[in-house]
Scaffold this active site. Structure first.
Site, PDB file in Angstrom:
ATOM      1  N   TYR A  96       1.039  11.479 -11.647  1.00 48.90           N
ATOM      2  CA  TYR A  96       0.973  10.225 -10.900  1.00 48.90           C
ATOM      3  C   TYR A  96       1.686   9.142 -11.711  1.00 48.90           C
ATOM      4  O   TYR A  96       2.702   9.409 -12.317  1.00 48.90           O
ATOM      5  CB  TYR A  96      -0.477   9.875 -10.551  1.00 48.90           C
ATOM      6  CG  TYR A  96      -0.529   8.897  -9.398  1.00 48.90           C
ATOM      7  CD1 TYR A  96       0.043   9.233  -8.170  1.00 48.90           C
ATOM      8  CD2 TYR A  96      -1.072   7.632  -9.538  1.00 48.90           C
ATOM      9  CE1 TYR A  96       0.068   8.330  -7.115  1.00 48.90           C
ATOM     10  CE2 TYR A  96      -1.061   6.732  -8.486  1.00 48.90           C
ATOM     11  CZ  TYR A  96      -0.487   7.088  -7.282  1.00 48.90           C
ATOM     12  OH  TYR A  96      -0.458   6.194  -6.246  1.00 48.90           O
ATOM     13  N   ARG A 149       6.512   0.426   0.766  1.00 45.57           N
ATOM     14  CA  ARG A 149       6.229  -0.357  -0.445  1.00 45.57           C
ATOM     15  C   ARG A 149       5.677   0.590  -1.508  1.00 45.57           C
ATOM     16  O   ARG A 149       4.522   0.516  -1.884  1.00 45.57           O
ATOM     17  CB  ARG A 149       5.227  -1.468  -0.139  1.00 45.57           C
ATOM     18  CG  ARG A 149       5.144  -2.544  -1.215  1.00 45.57           C
ATOM     19  CD  ARG A 149       3.844  -3.300  -1.137  1.00 45.57           C
ATOM     20  NE  ARG A 149       2.686  -2.439  -1.310  1.00 45.57           N
ATOM     21  CZ  ARG A 149       2.188  -2.086  -2.488  1.00 45.57           C
ATOM     22  NH1 ARG A 149       2.745  -2.479  -3.608  1.00 45.57           N
ATOM     23  NH2 ARG A 149       1.116  -1.292  -2.563  1.00 45.57           N
ATOM     24  N   LYS A 167      -1.646  11.422  -5.297  1.00 39.96           N
ATOM     25  CA  LYS A 167      -2.997  10.881  -5.149  1.00 39.96           C
ATOM     26  C   LYS A 167      -4.002  11.981  -4.831  1.00 39.96           C
ATOM     27  O   LYS A 167      -5.098  12.023  -5.394  1.00 39.96           O
ATOM     28  CB  LYS A 167      -3.019   9.823  -4.037  1.00 39.96           C
ATOM     29  CG  LYS A 167      -2.432   8.495  -4.467  1.00 39.96           C
ATOM     30  CD  LYS A 167      -3.497   7.422  -4.520  1.00 39.96           C
ATOM     31  CE  LYS A 167      -2.992   6.215  -5.270  1.00 39.96           C
ATOM     32  NZ  LYS A 167      -3.777   5.007  -5.042  1.00 39.96           N
ATOM     33  N   GLU A 238      -1.784   4.192   2.262  1.00 41.52           N
ATOM     34  CA  GLU A 238      -1.206   4.058   0.926  1.00 41.52           C
ATOM     35  C   GLU A 238       0.204   3.494   0.982  1.00 41.52           C
ATOM     36  O   GLU A 238       1.070   4.015   1.690  1.00 41.52           O
ATOM     37  CB  GLU A 238      -1.185   5.434   0.254  1.00 41.52           C
ATOM     38  CG  GLU A 238      -0.741   5.421  -1.188  1.00 41.52           C
ATOM     39  CD  GLU A 238      -1.758   4.761  -2.099  1.00 41.52           C
ATOM     40  OE1 GLU A 238      -1.337   4.187  -3.121  1.00 41.52           O
ATOM     41  OE2 GLU A 238      -2.969   4.802  -1.792  1.00 41.52           O
ATOM     42  N   ASP A 239       0.442   2.423   0.232  1.00 41.30           N
ATOM     43  CA  ASP A 239       1.777   1.853   0.034  1.00 41.30           C
ATOM     44  C   ASP A 239       2.467   1.441   1.332  1.00 41.30           C
ATOM     45  O   ASP A 239       3.659   1.681   1.529  1.00 41.30           O
ATOM     46  CB  ASP A 239       2.654   2.818  -0.770  1.00 41.30           C
ATOM     47  CG  ASP A 239       2.256   2.833  -2.237  1.00 41.30           C
ATOM     48  OD1 ASP A 239       1.373   2.048  -2.621  1.00 41.30           O
ATOM     49  OD2 ASP A 239       2.833   3.623  -3.005  1.00 41.30           O
ATOM     50  N   ASP A 261      -6.265   2.020  -0.262  1.00 38.18           N
ATOM     51  CA  ASP A 261      -6.482   2.017  -1.706  1.00 38.18           C
ATOM     52  C   ASP A 261      -5.775   0.859  -2.393  1.00 38.18           C
ATOM     53  O   ASP A 261      -6.273   0.318  -3.381  1.00 38.18           O
ATOM     54  CB  ASP A 261      -6.021   3.350  -2.307  1.00 38.18           C
ATOM     55  CG  ASP A 261      -6.407   3.476  -3.763  1.00 38.18           C
ATOM     56  OD1 ASP A 261      -7.600   3.310  -4.065  1.00 38.18           O
ATOM     57  OD2 ASP A 261      -5.521   3.707  -4.602  1.00 38.18           O
ATOM     58  N   ASP A 262      -4.614   0.453  -1.885  1.00 41.57           N
ATOM     59  CA  ASP A 262      -3.891  -0.667  -2.499  1.00 41.57           C
ATOM     60  C   ASP A 262      -4.698  -1.958  -2.393  1.00 41.57           C
ATOM     61  O   ASP A 262      -4.625  -2.810  -3.285  1.00 41.57           O
ATOM     62  CB  ASP A 262      -2.531  -0.870  -1.817  1.00 41.57           C
ATOM     63  CG  ASP A 262      -1.658   0.360  -1.909  1.00 41.57           C
ATOM     64  OD1 ASP A 262      -1.469   0.858  -3.019  1.00 41.57           O
ATOM     65  OD2 ASP A 262      -1.188   0.830  -0.862  1.00 41.57           O
ATOM     66  N   ASN A 401       2.650  -1.629 -11.051  1.00 42.04           N
ATOM     67  CA  ASN A 401       3.159  -0.297 -11.358  1.00 42.04           C
ATOM     68  C   ASN A 401       4.577  -0.142 -10.834  1.00 42.04           C
ATOM     69  O   ASN A 401       4.941  -0.800  -9.861  1.00 42.04           O
ATOM     70  CB  ASN A 401       2.264   0.767 -10.691  1.00 42.04           C
ATOM     71  CG  ASN A 401       1.028   1.068 -11.504  1.00 42.04           C
ATOM     72  OD1 ASN A 401       1.110   1.232 -12.713  1.00 42.04           O
ATOM     73  ND2 ASN A 401      -0.111   1.149 -10.830  1.00 42.04           N
TER      74      ASN A 401
END
Length: 542
Positions: A96, A149, A167, A238-239, A261-262, A401
């Site tokens: 990851y 993203r 993930k 996610e993202d 999660d973000d 990140n």
């Protein structure tokens, strides 16, 4: 249930769920038609793990190690998880962040084998048929991205698939969610990355991103198709870009088992860091003032969760929100600005404009700064020195990140603060020696939250994921940081014991899920024993 493989012979060696490679015994080889297909001397799982360790040690680049591990996951899943779980602190950064960022950028150039589901908007109206092609009959966790993203790297189109794959690997390796229950998904609605569209090796749709009603209708169809086939599944978003992440979560969070999660995982790990840092800095949570660099969905998600946790210690939500301040590319988020988005408005304050972050630090006197800007080096020397002048132990969290996007390094934070900083970052940094002391930087990685959340949901078959569950998860993480870790400046549990830390969090969450009537299974009595018994461990089963 029998553990007898469904495949035989050469096909068995190509089945990652059943393949044991050289660990098939001589008896198994005879019984399963494997004689002559493997070297004659059987190995143990421990010897196989040692062999992979040796192979990886000889590779100079992390991306090459990532590819070796990806190939291993595709041919022998048990061995893959045995390797990751043998030394999680070493291997998590390889599967990851930060290595996955480079893998996503190079996805179309290093593609090996298909994994997960790719659902293009060109298949709109037929998503149920595509979902039906996935062979598993009991999927419990889906991590899905549209690739817009990816970390701090932007729009990577279908290359974003590396994130769901990575993930879900951590769901299993860090908390024991069985890998056969996990499904990575990429929704391909096009990409606005022109370089990708012009790359002859690009594997996604060569069109600009679909927006508006067509996009949201596609999301609706995806959710319906998934839940029709997998009614017990939890969907983790996610993202996604802010313009989609926030409304998608708002649409579904009260209807199905889902989270982002973000927004929520990042918020929980940040709250955990603040709570643990208070054991060093002193003071109560409602007394803190947190200044965010970045004002997107991650920042507002963290700010809202911290505010709600503050209310549990005796202040109003309005007062709590006023202690969480946002600063974006145009400066401090104030009520006088005409470009403030709806999701930012609860944190807009009545204050004169400030367009320099160091100036904002001196004017607002925060006890903590949190970087979620995805722009490197913005926590510069002026910023860190100002924090150190205002606070005996300033809390400095550059969370962006991958490592290349971090707002500052650990070495910079400790040096510029003269060793006073309480530091945690989104990606890992090595220990820092300063003034004859060794500081161990914490990594405020969502890995402390989402795998444990997943294990609790898997064990209880929870019908919803609530904000209170993320506050509980944060408190459970912070409670596990011992005095020895705090003395080194480490404010998260050591990653070397992430599995046990995650199970502790999962047990706390499972207790809450049963207490709130959100579980879809009968109460087991001993919840801790029940959760532990459900956890996957990488073993070859007879």
């Amino acid at each position: 249930m029998s553990n007898e493989p469904t495949s035989r012979g050469y096909a068995l060696l190509r089945d990652p769920r059943s393949n044991r490679g050289t660990a098939f015994s001589l008896e198994d080889r005879s019984r399963l038609g494997l004689e002559g297909l493997l070297p004659p001397q059987p190995s143990t799982l421990a010897l196989q793990v040692a062999r992979i360790h040796g192979e990886l040690a000889n590779l100079p680049e992390d991306i090459h190690k990532y590819l070796v591990l990806s190939d291993l996951q595709a041919r022998n899943e048990t061995l893959f998880y045995a390797v990751i779980m043998s030394d999680p602190a070493t291997f998590m950064p390889l599967v990851y962040t930060p290595t996955v960022g480079e893998a996503c950028q190079k996805f179309d150039h290093i593609f090996r084998a298909a994994r997960g589901l790719y659902l293009p908007i060109s298949a709109k109206g037929r998503l149920a048929d595509l979902v039906a092609n996935w062979p598993a009959h009991d999927v419990r966790f889906i991590v899905v991205t549209d690739g817009e993203r990816i970390l701090g790297l932007g729009d990577l189109g279908v290359g974003g698939m590396g994130i769901p794959i990575g993930k879900l690997s951590l769901y299993t390796a860090c908390a024991g969610v069985p890998p056969e229950t996990c499904l990575p998904v990429t929704l391909d609605v096009g990409t606005n990355n022109e370089a990708l569209r012009n790359d002859p090796l690009y594997l996604g749709l060569r069109q600009e991103r679909v927006r508006g009603q067509d996009y949201h209708a596609f999301i609706d169809e995806f959710v319906e198709a998934i839940l029709a086939r997998y009614p017990r599944a939890c969907i983790q978003w996610e993202d996604f870009a802010n313009q989609n992440a926030i409304p998608i979560l708002a649409t579904y969070k009260e209807k199905i088992c889902t989270f982002n999660d973000d927004i929520q995982g990042t918020a929980a790990v940040a709250l955990a860091g603040i709570l643990a840092a208070l054991h060093i800095t002193g003071g109560r949570l409602p007394e803190q003032r947190v200044l965010f660099l970045g004002a997107g969905s991650a920042a507002t998600g963290i700010a809202e969760l911290i505010a709600r946790a503050m209310t549990q210690e005796g202040i109003s939500l309005e007062a709590a929100r006023a202690r969480n301040l946002l600063f974006d590319v145009n400066g401090l988020i104030t009520t006088s600005r005409d470009d403030v988005m709806d999701f930012q408005k609860p944190f807009a304050i009545d204050h004169a404009p400030i367009d320099d972050f160091a100036t904002a630090v001196r004017a607002l006197r925060p006890t903590a700064i949190v970087g979620v800007s995805t722009v490197p080096k913005l926590f510069n020397q002026q910023v860190v020195e100002a924090m150190a002048e205002l606070n005996e132990r300033p809390i400095i969290f550059p969370y962006s990140n991958p490592t290349s996007r971090s707002e500052c390094t650990a070495e910079e934070a400790y040096r510029w603060s003269n060793g006073k900083a309480v530091f945690a970052s989104g990606s890992p940094f090595p220990p820092v020696q300063f003034n004859d002391k060794i500081f161990v930087p914490g990594q405020g990685n969502n890995v402390y939250i989402f795998p444990a959340m997943g294990m609790a949901i898997y064990a209880t078959e929870a019908s919803r994921v609530t904000d209170q569950m993320f506050i509980l998860a944060a408190r459970a993480v912070a409670d596990q940081v011992d005095d020895e870790s705090l003395a080194q400046g480490l404010i998260y549990p050591p990653q070397s014991r992430i599995f046990e830390a995650s199970l502790q969090v999962a047990i706390r969450l499972a207790e809450h899920i049963f207490d709130e009537g959100l579980a879809r299974v009968p109460h087991p009595g001993d919840i801790a024993a029940y959760v532990r018994a459900r956890a996957y461990r990488p073993e070859y089963r007879a």
